[in-house]
Design an enzyme around this catalytic site. Structure first.
Site, PDB file in Angstrom:
ATOM      1  N   LYS A 278       0.817  -1.215   0.000  1.00  0.00           N
ATOM      2  CA  LYS A 278       0.000   0.000   0.000  1.00  0.00           C
ATOM      3  C   LYS A 278       0.850   1.265   0.000  1.00  0.00           C
ATOM      4  CE  LYS A 278      -4.298  -1.982   1.516  1.00  0.00           C
ATOM      5  NZ  LYS A 278      -3.914  -3.407   1.700  1.00  0.00           N
TER       6      LYS A 278
HETATM    7  C1  PLP Z   1      -4.521  -4.490   1.140  1.00  0.00           C
HETATM    8  C2  PLP Z   1      -3.767  -5.755   0.996  1.00  0.00           C
HETATM    9  C3  PLP Z   1      -4.157  -6.762   0.084  1.00  0.00           C
HETATM   10  C4  PLP Z   1      -5.400  -6.646  -0.771  1.00  0.00           C
HETATM   11  O1  PLP Z   1      -5.270  -5.678  -1.769  1.00  0.00           O
HETATM   12  P1  PLP Z   1      -6.563  -5.127  -2.560  1.00  0.00           P
HETATM   13  O2  PLP Z   1      -6.063  -3.989  -3.360  1.00  0.00           O
HETATM   14  O3  PLP Z   1      -7.527  -4.703  -1.497  1.00  0.00           O
HETATM   15  O4  PLP Z   1      -7.093  -6.251  -3.388  1.00  0.00           O
HETATM   16  C5  PLP Z   1      -3.363  -7.888  -0.035  1.00  0.00           C
HETATM   17  N1  PLP Z   1      -2.257  -8.046   0.732  1.00  0.00           N
HETATM   18  C6  PLP Z   1      -1.860  -7.117   1.622  1.00  0.00           C
HETATM   19  C7  PLP Z   1      -0.669  -7.363   2.443  1.00  0.00           C
HETATM   20  C8  PLP Z   1      -2.599  -5.931   1.787  1.00  0.00           C
HETATM   21  O5  PLP Z   1      -2.193  -5.011   2.686  1.00  0.00           O
END
Ligand code: PLP
Length: 474
Positions: A119
């Site tokens: 993120k």
């Molecule tokens: C947020 C997250 C996801 C999921 O991603 P999306 O964009 O919501 O599909 C997967 N793995 C980790 C570690 C995350 O923080």
């Protein structure tokens, strides 16, 4: 470039006008009015640095920021210093290094940023964009959010020290790992406010909704959000699909597959957009954990969001979703960008129902979009973490393990498979202990962060107590 709503009821907007908001006024999600076609640019882009590539791609979507300013924002966002937590010996300057597990099977490391989850890739850009646009307009914003871990910390690390931005982040008291708590609560920046709510994540989420629904309070205190439906986050994620493609191939007539551990469909939505733009992606492999709403859709054509109470609490918690908030963007494209159909389908979803595309021409069109899917369980995660450790001496986190497990089920001869590494093992050390009987190694600078002084205010699950904190600090 103008942005339109998936439900067709909003005036087309420029990028900077949708950057700070959430949903479109008609309840839809913003998307660009068209996807730029770039197949003829791949040759020129192949040799670019991450920041240069980000600038090329973002310029296609952001036409209301002068190019020199956008270039400066990309340059200061994607630095080896910010994304420095890569594995010993890796190339931090690549920003998203590609690690080859075996010929034709790779990990794209997206979690080397400040909070060790992918993120950061988008959120760091958002921090710089927010600061830039707010400065230009002479405005300020107070970001209010609820987190169970990754999103809140990525937002805080992106916004810390930024002018004109304050962050009020709610988290359920005592429900995050000690490492995650330390990451967030040890921030001493005066514009970051950690609020621990006596309750569960849903209580925190409900408070955020209640505050945002109070139109008067929202306007008076300029309350904003950085949630996963923000278009700029999806857009920023498109860049690493290109970077990963270039790293795994030697010429632009080759095809690749990406496997994406998925929750809210944000990450893989960016993959879909990269593919529609002309990146040669043969397959988008969607991996879920026990919360398999999306796997079910791609297997059956039925989208059936679950009730919150039906959501499994798993060892890959950032994928524990009951409905996928970005999915509407893909369906908009699938139904030929016909907003009236999206409105109809989401009338059912918003009323707590499901929709079924079987027997429609959209279902017949689905294979053309390249998706396949699979799901993974706690036992699968443990087995995959053990297997990758014993064969490659590489520690992967629980979410990436879901990806590796499902990716292995969808390999095709001659098509390199790239699994997106969405977090580092150190964030989920309990499960690593369970799988391997040892703790993950930590970057030196992060050793002992649990002992740093923490700055957090504990409140009851009360809208008024949270409003009082905002009022006092704005
Ligand atoms: C947020 C997250 C996801 C999921 O991603 P999306 O964009 O919501 O599909 C997967 N793995 C980790 C570690 C995350 O923080």
């Amino acid at each position: 470039m103008k942005y339109i709503s998936t439900r067709g009821g909003a005036e087309p907007q420029e990028f900077c006008d949708i950057l700070l908001g959430g949903l479109a006024p008609d309840g839809g999600l913003y998307l660009p009015e068209s996807y730029p076609q770039v197949a003829d640019k791949l040759e020129k882009w192949r040799g670019l640095s991450y920041a240069e590539l980000a600038f090329e791609i973002l310029s296609l979507y952001i036409t209301d920021i002068p190019p020199a300013d956008l270039k400066a924002i990309c340059d200061k966002t994607y630095t080896a210093q910010t994304y420095r937590w890569c594995r010993p010996g890796c190339d931090a300057a690549a920003i998203v290094p590609l690690t080859t597990l075996e010929p034709g099977f790779h990990l794209l490391e997206l979690s080397n940023g400040p909070t060790l989850a992918f993120k950061d890739m988008a959120m760091q850009l958002l921090g710089h964009l927010f600061e830039y646009v707010l400065e230009k307009r002479g405005e300020s914003i107070n970001i209010l959010g609820a987190t169970s871990g990754d999103t809140g910390s990525a937002a805080e690390y992106a916004m810390r020290g930024k002018h004109r931005v304050k962050v009020f982040m709610l988290s359920p008291e005592g429900k995050m790992s000690a490492f995650q708590r330390a990451q967030m609560y040890s921030l001493q920046d005066p514009n970051i406010f950690n609020i621990a709510v006596r309750g569960m994540f849903d209580d925190a989420q409900d408070i955020v909704k209640a505050v945002s629904n109070d139109a008067e309070f929202k306007a008076k205190y300029r309350i904003g959000a950085v949630n996963s439906i923000n278009w700029a986050r999806v857009m920023a994620q498109v860049v690493y699909y290109f970077k990963g493609y270039f790293a795994a191939t030697t010429s632009n007539d080759q095809q690749v597959a990406f496997c994406v551990p998925s929750g809210n469909f944000g990450n893989i939505c960016a993959g879909h957009i990269a593919r529609v733009m002309g990146l040669p992606i043969a397959r988008l492999v969607l991996a879920t954990n026990e919360n398999d709403v999306l796997d079910e859709f791609f297997r059956s054509g039925v989208y059936r969001p679950r009730a919150t109470a039906e959501t499994h609490v798993t060892s890959s918690p950032s994928m524990d979703i009951s409905k996928a908030s970005n999915f509407e963007r893909f369906i908009f494209d699938l139904v030929g960008r016909d907003a009236s159909i999206v409105r109809e389908l989401w009338q059912q979803v918003d009323a707590g129902g499901a929709f079924d595309l079987r027997g429609t021409r959209y279902f017949a069109d689905l294979p053309g979009y390249g998706f396949v899917s699979g799901s993974s369980s706690h036992a699968d995660r443990l087995a995959t973490i053990r297997d990758v450790w014993s064969r490659h001496q590489l520690m992967i986190d629980t979410h990436t393990a879901d990806g590796v497990k499902v990716a292995r089920e969808h390999r095709e001869a001659g098509v390199p498979m790239i699994v997106l590494e969405t977090a580092r093992a150190v964030k989920f050390s309990e499960t690593i202990q369970e799988a391997l009987g040892r703790d993950p190694a930590r970057p030196k600078e992060l050793e002992g962060i649990e002992r740093l002084a923490q700055r957090v205010e504990v409140v009851d699950a009360s809208v008024d107590q949270v409003k009082a904190i905002i009022t006092r600090n704005c």
